[in-house]
Design a protein around this motif. Structure first.
Motif, PDB file in Angstrom:
ATOM      1  N   VAL A   3       7.484   3.485   6.884  1.00  0.00           N
ATOM      2  CA  VAL A   3       8.029   4.828   6.762  1.00  0.00           C
ATOM      3  C   VAL A   3       7.463   5.517   5.519  1.00  0.00           C
ATOM      4  O   VAL A   3       7.102   6.697   5.544  1.00  0.00           O
ATOM      5  N   ALA A   4       7.371   4.775   4.418  1.00  0.00           N
ATOM      6  CA  ALA A   4       6.836   5.360   3.185  1.00  0.00           C
ATOM      7  C   ALA A   4       5.388   5.801   3.363  1.00  0.00           C
ATOM      8  O   ALA A   4       5.006   6.904   2.946  1.00  0.00           O
ATOM      9  N   ILE A   5       4.583   4.953   3.971  1.00  0.00           N
ATOM     10  CA  ILE A   5       3.175   5.311   4.197  1.00  0.00           C
ATOM     11  C   ILE A   5       3.081   6.525   5.110  1.00  0.00           C
ATOM     12  O   ILE A   5       2.282   7.434   4.888  1.00  0.00           O
ATOM     13  N   ASP A   6       3.916   6.564   6.125  1.00  0.00           N
ATOM     14  CA  ASP A   6       3.926   7.705   7.040  1.00  0.00           C
ATOM     15  C   ASP A   6       4.397   8.987   6.347  1.00  0.00           C
ATOM     16  O   ASP A   6       4.046  10.087   6.760  1.00  0.00           O
ATOM     17  N   ASN A   7       5.190   8.826   5.290  1.00  0.00           N
ATOM     18  CA  ASN A   7       5.664   9.976   4.508  1.00  0.00           C
ATOM     19  C   ASN A   7       4.693  10.365   3.395  1.00  0.00           C
ATOM     20  O   ASN A   7       5.063  11.055   2.448  1.00  0.00           O
ATOM     21  N   ASN A   8       3.453   9.890   3.519  1.00  0.00           N
ATOM     22  CA  ASN A   8       2.362  10.270   2.612  1.00  0.00           C
ATOM     23  C   ASN A   8       2.502   9.705   1.197  1.00  0.00           C
ATOM     24  O   ASN A   8       2.086  10.319   0.211  1.00  0.00           O
ATOM     25  N   TYR A   9       3.069   8.491   1.111  1.00  0.00           N
ATOM     26  CA  TYR A   9       3.020   7.741  -0.142  1.00  0.00           C
ATOM     27  C   TYR A   9       1.910   6.703  -0.002  1.00  0.00           C
ATOM     28  O   TYR A   9       1.938   5.897   0.926  1.00  0.00           O
ATOM     29  N   PRO A  10       0.923   6.691  -0.899  1.00  0.00           N
ATOM     30  CA  PRO A  10      -0.169   5.721  -0.776  1.00  0.00           C
ATOM     31  C   PRO A  10       0.285   4.329  -1.200  1.00  0.00           C
ATOM     32  O   PRO A  10       1.316   4.184  -1.872  1.00  0.00           O
ATOM     33  N   PRO A  11      -0.442   3.297  -0.840  1.00  0.00           N
ATOM     34  CA  PRO A  11      -0.066   1.932  -1.219  1.00  0.00           C
ATOM     35  C   PRO A  11      -0.006   1.713  -2.731  1.00  0.00           C
ATOM     36  O   PRO A  11       0.661   0.786  -3.188  1.00  0.00           O
TER      37      PRO A  11
ATOM     38  N   ALA B 175      11.431  -3.581  -2.806  1.00  0.00           N
ATOM     39  CA  ALA B 175      11.804  -3.290  -1.419  1.00  0.00           C
ATOM     40  C   ALA B 175      13.042  -2.403  -1.362  1.00  0.00           C
ATOM     41  O   ALA B 175      13.107  -1.444  -0.586  1.00  0.00           O
ATOM     42  N   VAL B 176      14.037  -2.711  -2.195  1.00  0.00           N
ATOM     43  CA  VAL B 176      15.263  -1.919  -2.176  1.00  0.00           C
ATOM     44  C   VAL B 176      14.999  -0.524  -2.736  1.00  0.00           C
ATOM     45  O   VAL B 176      15.480   0.484  -2.198  1.00  0.00           O
ATOM     46  N   ARG B 177      14.220  -0.430  -3.798  1.00  0.00           N
ATOM     47  CA  ARG B 177      13.915   0.884  -4.363  1.00  0.00           C
ATOM     48  C   ARG B 177      13.081   1.727  -3.401  1.00  0.00           C
ATOM     49  O   ARG B 177      13.059   2.952  -3.500  1.00  0.00           O
ATOM     50  N   ALA B 178      12.418   1.086  -2.469  1.00  0.00           N
ATOM     51  CA  ALA B 178      11.643   1.849  -1.476  1.00  0.00           C
ATOM     52  C   ALA B 178      12.544   2.719  -0.600  1.00  0.00           C
ATOM     53  O   ALA B 178      12.063   3.643   0.059  1.00  0.00           O
ATOM     54  N   LEU B 179      13.851   2.436  -0.615  1.00  0.00           N
ATOM     55  CA  LEU B 179      14.775   3.285   0.129  1.00  0.00           C
ATOM     56  C   LEU B 179      14.754   4.717  -0.394  1.00  0.00           C
ATOM     57  O   LEU B 179      15.130   5.650   0.307  1.00  0.00           O
ATOM     58  N   GLU B 180      14.308   4.888  -1.646  1.00  0.00           N
ATOM     59  CA  GLU B 180      14.212   6.232  -2.224  1.00  0.00           C
ATOM     60  C   GLU B 180      13.189   7.079  -1.461  1.00  0.00           C
ATOM     61  O   GLU B 180      13.310   8.309  -1.405  1.00  0.00           O
ATOM     62  N   ILE B 181      12.187   6.444  -0.892  1.00  0.00           N
ATOM     63  CA  ILE B 181      11.125   7.181  -0.204  1.00  0.00           C
ATOM     64  C   ILE B 181      11.061   6.843   1.279  1.00  0.00           C
ATOM     65  O   ILE B 181      10.254   7.403   2.007  1.00  0.00           O
ATOM     66  N   ALA B 182      11.927   5.926   1.716  1.00  0.00           N
ATOM     67  CA  ALA B 182      11.992   5.532   3.132  1.00  0.00           C
ATOM     68  C   ALA B 182      13.461   5.402   3.518  1.00  0.00           C
ATOM     69  O   ALA B 182      14.030   4.321   3.447  1.00  0.00           O
ATOM     70  N   PRO B 183      14.104   6.490   3.906  1.00  0.00           N
ATOM     71  CA  PRO B 183      15.542   6.472   4.194  1.00  0.00           C
ATOM     72  C   PRO B 183      15.910   5.470   5.289  1.00  0.00           C
ATOM     73  O   PRO B 183      15.163   5.256   6.246  1.00  0.00           O
ATOM     74  N   ILE B 184      17.090   4.872   5.134  1.00  0.00           N
ATOM     75  CA  ILE B 184      17.524   3.805   6.032  1.00  0.00           C
ATOM     76  C   ILE B 184      17.517   4.241   7.499  1.00  0.00           C
ATOM     77  O   ILE B 184      17.025   3.525   8.371  1.00  0.00           O
ATOM     78  N   ARG B 185      18.071   5.406   7.773  1.00  0.00           N
ATOM     79  CA  ARG B 185      18.158   5.855   9.164  1.00  0.00           C
ATOM     80  C   ARG B 185      16.780   6.000   9.789  1.00  0.00           C
ATOM     81  O   ARG B 185      16.581   5.700  10.972  1.00  0.00           O
ATOM     82  N   THR B 186      15.824   6.465   8.980  1.00  0.00           N
ATOM     83  CA  THR B 186      14.463   6.614   9.493  1.00  0.00           C
ATOM     84  C   THR B 186      13.828   5.245   9.726  1.00  0.00           C
ATOM     85  O   THR B 186      13.111   5.041  10.710  1.00  0.00           O
ATOM     86  N   VAL B 187      14.096   4.303   8.832  1.00  0.00           N
ATOM     87  CA  VAL B 187      13.579   2.939   8.994  1.00  0.00           C
ATOM     88  C   VAL B 187      14.094   2.335  10.306  1.00  0.00           C
ATOM     89  O   VAL B 187      13.337   1.717  11.064  1.00  0.00           O
ATOM     90  N   ILE B 188      15.377   2.515  10.583  1.00  0.00           N
ATOM     91  CA  ILE B 188      15.955   1.983  11.821  1.00  0.00           C
ATOM     92  C   ILE B 188      15.312   2.638  13.038  1.00  0.00           C
ATOM     93  O   ILE B 188      15.005   1.979  14.042  1.00  0.00           O
ATOM     94  N   ASP B 189      15.078   3.939  12.944  1.00  0.00           N
ATOM     95  CA  ASP B 189      14.427   4.656  14.046  1.00  0.00           C
ATOM     96  C   ASP B 189      13.028   4.100  14.298  1.00  0.00           C
ATOM     97  O   ASP B 189      12.643   3.855  15.444  1.00  0.00           O
ATOM     98  N   TYR B 190      12.263   3.863  13.235  1.00  0.00           N
ATOM     99  CA  TYR B 190      10.922   3.298  13.382  1.00  0.00           C
ATOM    100  C   TYR B 190      10.995   1.896  13.977  1.00  0.00           C
ATOM    101  O   TYR B 190      10.181   1.537  14.831  1.00  0.00           O
ATOM    102  N   ALA B 191      11.951   1.092  13.506  1.00  0.00           N
ATOM    103  CA  ALA B 191      12.077  -0.279  14.009  1.00  0.00           C
ATOM    104  C   ALA B 191      12.322  -0.278  15.515  1.00  0.00           C
ATOM    105  O   ALA B 191      11.718  -1.065  16.261  1.00  0.00           O
ATOM    106  N   LYS B 192      13.193   0.615  15.984  1.00  0.00           N
ATOM    107  CA  LYS B 192      13.476   0.696  17.419  1.00  0.00           C
ATOM    108  C   LYS B 192      12.239   1.139  18.188  1.00  0.00           C
ATOM    109  O   LYS B 192      11.928   0.606  19.264  1.00  0.00           O
TER     110      LYS B 192
END
Length: 305
Positions: free
Chosen positions: A1-9, A55-72
């Motif tokens: 989700v973070a990479i898709d939101n234009n955050y580079p590695p 990993a937990v701090r990545a929630l700042e740039i990858a919201p939980i709901r969006t992560v779940i949507d991507y996982a599905k």
């Protein structure tokens, strides 16, 4: 989700302790598995070394709901709880779903649903049923490739948690380890350009578990994955051809400054290779712009930028 939101590695997050007030009102203070912490850490390094705090701090740039949507979208069928601890694996998944999901990275962003029966014939050879894979695009080709480079570091880098794969298998590969509390579950899910496989080591009864670090995903599961892939690629009856991960033309491989994470100049003391999209391409390093910065450092000692 973070990479898709234009955050580079090479985007940095703090590898530092903190306390979260969870949605149910409880306080949660996540920790790294070895009890250590550090400073600014890139997404690439956090993934490579399985750093919990990053990993937990990545929630700042990858919201939980969006992560779940991507996982599905990527094939996870089991319920995932919308809580902060999802970043460290809260909820349960099944191996076939994980294999399907990681296959998206290998398949340039296209999800291919697994199926067990290719076709059914009667006793006379008449075809009764033929199945074919159902496909859908769920990630961009750019995000899939950048994620592949990050997951390749997990097995290729000496400090990658999946480095033990290389004791057995030496062709192009990428993947991720996973370990649960008290070493109840050990995972390695990985892929080559042609095959995705998930290895789970554990017990249905959670009271039975490993009692030491041998229960880590990198120790208990990754070697099994490596041996399996070695045997597949060495089997002459399968005759699997050698292939490499293919970089799309819309992903840019650049040499950057290890300090500023901007495009390196000839004066940058330490350089590294990183991958970007057109939207994430950085500008040139604005610290090491000439040989004079070295003279300044020699004169003043250690200086901060």
């Amino acid at each position: 989700v973070a990479i898709d939101n234009n955050y580079p590695p090479c985007y940095e997050l703090l590898n530092q302790p903190f306390t979260l007030m969870m949605s149910d009102g409880r306080r949660w203070t996540p920790q790294n598995s070895d009890g250590t912490f550090g400073g600014k850490t890139t997404l690439r390094e956090g993934l490579r070394r399985s750093i919990n705090l990053v990993a937990v701090r990545a929630l700042e740039i990858a919201p939980i709901r969006t992560v779940i949507d991507y996982a599905k979208r990527m094939g996870i069928t089991t319920p995932l709880p919308p809580v902060e601890s999802l970043a460290l694996g809260a909820g349960e998944v099944i191996p076939i779903d994980m294999a399907n999901a990681f296959g998206v990275f290998a398949n340039h962003g296209v999800y291919v649903q697994h199926y067990d029966i290719d076709r059914i014939e009667d006793k006379d050879g008449n075809i009764i049923e033929v199945n074919s894979p159902r496909k859908r695009e769920v990630l961009s080709e750019e995000t899939s490739y950048i994620m592949t480079t990050m997951l390749a570091d997990v097995v290729d880098a000496p400090d990658g948690t999946g480095a033990r794969v290389r004791n057995y298998f030496h062709l192009p590969a990428a993947g991720k380890t996973g370990s649960t509390d008290e070493f109840a579950d050990a995972w390695f899910v990985g892929f080559t350009p042609q095959i995705t496989a998930a290895v789970w080591v554990g017990f249905d009864n959670k009271t039975v578990h490993f009692t030491n670090w041998d229960g880590q995903g990198g120790r208990a599961a990754a070697p099994i994955w490596g041996m399996f892939m070695r045997d597949v690629y060495d089997d002459p009856t399968i005759a699997m051809p050698l292939e490499y991960f293919t970089k799309p033309p819309t992903v840019y491989q650049e040499v950057i400054c290890a300090e500023t994470h901007k495009l390196a100049t000839e004066f940058c003391p330490t350089k590294m290779t990183e991958y970007f999209t057109e939207k994430t391409l950085p500008g040139k390093c604005n610290v090491h712009t000439s040989a004079k910065w070295i003279e300044t450092q020699d004169t003043l000692g250690t200086i901060s930028f």
